[in-house]
Structures are given as structure tokens and as C-alpha cells.
Design a protein around this motif. Sequence first.
Motif: not given
Lengths: 270, 326
Positions: B36, B98, B108, B111-113, B115, B281, B284
Motif C-alpha cells: 500500500q 483513504q 481496509v 474488508e479485504n480479508s 471473504d 462480504q 461491503n
Amino acid sequence: MKKRTLPVIIAISSFSVLLFLFGLGWAVKDQLVDTHSELQPSTKETAGNTEPSAKKDNKITVAAIGDSLTRGTGDDNGKGYVGYLIEQLKKKSGSSIAVANSAIKGERSEGLVEQLKQPQIQRQIANADVIVMTIGGNDLFRGGEALQSLDTNSIEDSRIQYIKNLEIIYGAIRKQNPKAEVFHVGLYNPFINMQESELTTAIVRDWNFAAAESAAKFEKVVYIPTFDLFQLRAEDYLYSDQFHPNAEGYKLIAERVASLITVQEEGKTK
Amino acid sequence: MTSLVHNEMLKLLRKKRLYVIILIIAFLVPLFTYAQFKQIQTAAEKLGTDDWRTRLQQEIVDTQNRLSSSRIQDEWRKFLKVRLTQQQYYLDNDINPQAPGAPTFMRVFAENSIDLLLPLLVMVVAADLVSSEASGGTIKLLLTRPVQRWRILLSKYLALLLSVSFIVLMVGILSYLISGIVFGYGGWNLPLLTGFSVQGDELVTNSVHMVPQWQYILMEFGLVWFVCVAVGTLTFMLSVLLRSTAAVMGIMLASLIAGAILVNMVSSWESAKYFFMVNLQLTNYVSGMALPIEGMSLGFSMAVLAVWTIAALVISFVVFTKRDVY
């Protein structure tokens, strides 16, 4: 060691169960139960760092607006004339250059009028030292549609509308930023090698003339002709869609624009 | 009961699974942090400015340009339109979604991990809770004790809940601590927008409201935890049903990955939305990034997960108490 860690881990885990249950409950309450109706766009004061921060040093800020040409469609390098222009300016000034390319493919003049109403676009315009734009290609050619029916009347109508929008656009830019130099890259005739090229050429010339006329009404707005660049060897400078310029074509446009921008050593435009 | 749970936790710790998971997280977080960091750097280089408004504006224009491309799918176009409205909304309200900082990274990352990564980690712990006793033969020793069977299973399940919570907490703490080295530890009070909902292909913003980032994170981690518990319970059921840990892992892995693929197809095959794996998710919905699919909302997804979880629990307990062990 085992004797110690086990109770600690159990305690931490039990605590986290409660924590997450609480979080989950809050999420459910916040998302599903409560119906928030009040909306506060009064957030200006919550974000403390609202001051325009882009203009802190001596570097040149370029704002690019308009259609696919400014976007660079057709250039295999993806740069477009804006990219090549920036490269040349960097070489000339030796300092870094900030670009904000807000061009949208397929944009017509009325779309740009709308876009210029957005506060962030206005901010970018206000911060810019140099503004480059292309607009009108889609008003005129409508993706080739206009060619099928070369109806002079409807083309005349759209020309009048285009000029009207163009003056609104120039006016909006000048209102946001009275100082910046505005370079409007003009129209060329991509269909010069096709049938009825005399008619299409006449129309493009007509539009270019009218646009240059309105550009003259505003201070520091430069209408840059590109018609001649594509006049003789259009096939060499056009992309395979026979509409957008290719890399070579964009380089030609960029050179022309770059030659008009003067930079001082420290990097500020004159 | 407490001593039973204690006993199960001890077994879990002896297997060193939790340590391995913490190690995995501790290895992954610096990786993503670096990625990132690089991303922010290149973006700043490209635009020549690190002003987030310019960047967000640029993202909006990029989205608009993608929308005008004729080669994108309808679903994707819908999604992009929703994204666009949302980004514009953030920009109009002068909020940087952000803003760099450890809490943002933490959010973040969660949120991304949610699922795939976290369910996988949970699966590693849950997969062999019961099946390893069966394959190792220790189940007989366990069941000869004068304790009712359901108590034994319950203690195992509670141990699972505890370790799932532990993992989620560790993900939060580690991602905060490690990313803070690069991004700084501030940003808990950053305002964020939530409450976006999608009707048709329009983004409805009339219930949008602002929450401070700490509350947002707490809510998201609550949802992450919920998902992990659901996945953990399903794995637990398989672990009861099957003797082979490898089979448990295989099935869970297959369904989780199938879920990741199916998510993109639910818009065409609607009844797929009743599968648990396409409803993972949850975050989301909070951030308003969900694919606009008829009938799918936070309430719906949570209900689907809850039904699967309860069913799995019932099956596990019935099977475990009734089964012949030999």
C-alpha cells in the motif's frame, strides 16, 4: 510457560468475544434499525485540512479537461498529447509538474459544462497554471454518425449549440482562474481522405473559425489549430480507428502546445 | 464446564495452530503495508501531488472513462455507477476515505480479508477439532469419561469460539501495530460515511450518515467476527461428520473459493444468493461497495449466515450424540 499463557489467552479471547459482540450489535443497530434521515453536508469543519494544499511550491500545475483526445485514446503509450506535453515541459523547466487529467472519453461540450460545475473540478481549474483542453470533436462527428447524414442544417444547429457551450466553458474557466493560460486544442478533420472530404473539411474549418472567434473574446485563451497537422498525411498520424490521433499525431499536437508555454528556470509560468 | 473448555483450549494451544496463524498474519501484514505504501507513492508520483482530492477526482474520472467503454459487462457497469456516485459523495463532503493511517489500514485489511483470508485461518483451527480425535483414536478415551457427550462437544465449540475471537482480535492488533510503523498511529476520529444502499442501479444516499472511524472499525470487526464464527461453525460440523481432517479442509477450501468465484455470478444466477459463501462480504454493505444484487442486503446476508450456522450446530450435536464410536 504453558501454565501462564493459557489463562491469559482465554481471558483475552473472552474479552474479545464481548468486544466483537458489541461491535456486531452496533453494526446491526446502525445499519438496520436506525433510519438516519438527517444528512449533514456541513462536514467542511470536520475535515480540518481543507485549505487548497496543491500550490505549495514552485511547480507548474496543469489541468487537462475535455474529451478522448485529452485522455489519449489511440496512443499506444497511453500518454496522449497531455503526456508528451508534460514530458517536454519537464525537460524545459527541470522541475516536476503536477497534472490533473479530468478528461472523459466521448465528452461533448454540454458534458463539459456540467463537469465544470463540480467543486473539485473548479478547484483544479483554480489551482492550475496552465489549462489544456479539447472539446467539440464529439459534438461534430458524434462518433462518425454525422458522416452518414451530412445534413447541413442539423450540423449548423449543433455548431451554434457548441459555440454557446464553449463560451460558457471559457467563462467558467476564467471565473475560477483569471490568470492561467488556457490552450484549447482545435479540431482536425479525420475524414479528410474519405469521400465528400471537401464538405467535411469545410465544416471543420467553419467550426474552428467560430471557436477561435469565441476564444478571442476571452483573455489568455489560445485556440491552437491542428487542422494543418492532419491535412497532408492523415493516415500516418491517425490511429487505426481512423478518428483519434496515434502516438505520432499526439506528439505533433504536444509540440505545438509546448512551444506556446514559456517556463522560467524556477518552474513558474510567465 | 469451565474445566472442559479449559482442557480444550489447552489441546488447541498444544497443537500450536494459533501461533502459526499469528505468524501468518504477522508475515502478511508487513507485505500489504509495503504494497500500500508503494501504491500511494506511485500515485503521488503520477499526479505530481499528494493531495487526496486530486487523486479521488482522478479516480472518478477514470471510472467515468471506464463507464464509457463499450466492452464492459452490465453488472460491472452498474457497480461502477454506484462507485462513482459514492466517490463523488465523498468528494462533495470533503471526506478522504483513504486517509493514510494505521486505523485505515486496519479497516481496509479487514474488508479485504473477510471473504477468504480470515475464513481460511479460522478453518485451520476448526478443521481438526473433532476429526483429529476420531482419526487419532483419542475420541474413545474422551467419551469414556463420565461426562455427557453434548457437554464435550459444547466445550469444543466454546473453545472454537474463543480461538476465533482471538484470531480476529490478533488480526486487528497486529495490522494496527505493524502498519502504524509506516502510516502513523493516528486517525481514529476520521469521519467516514456509511448507510449507502442500492436500489436498482441507483445509489440511495438518504440514509447516509457519518461515523468516526473507531466506531466504523468496531462495527466492521463485529461483522468480521460474525462471518468467522459462521465459517468456523460450518467447519466444525464437517469436522464432526468426517473422520479425515484433510477432507474437512478440502471441502471448506473448495466452497470458500467457489464462493469467491460465485459472488461475481450471483447477478445472473439469483438463487445462488442462498449459499453461505456468497454472503461473506458483510463489510461491503457497511461501506456501500456491495454489488447491487436484487434482494441482497446486510440483513439478508446475516440471516443466511445465521441459518447456516444454526443448522450446522444442530447437525453437529445430533450426529455427535447419536453416533456409534468404535
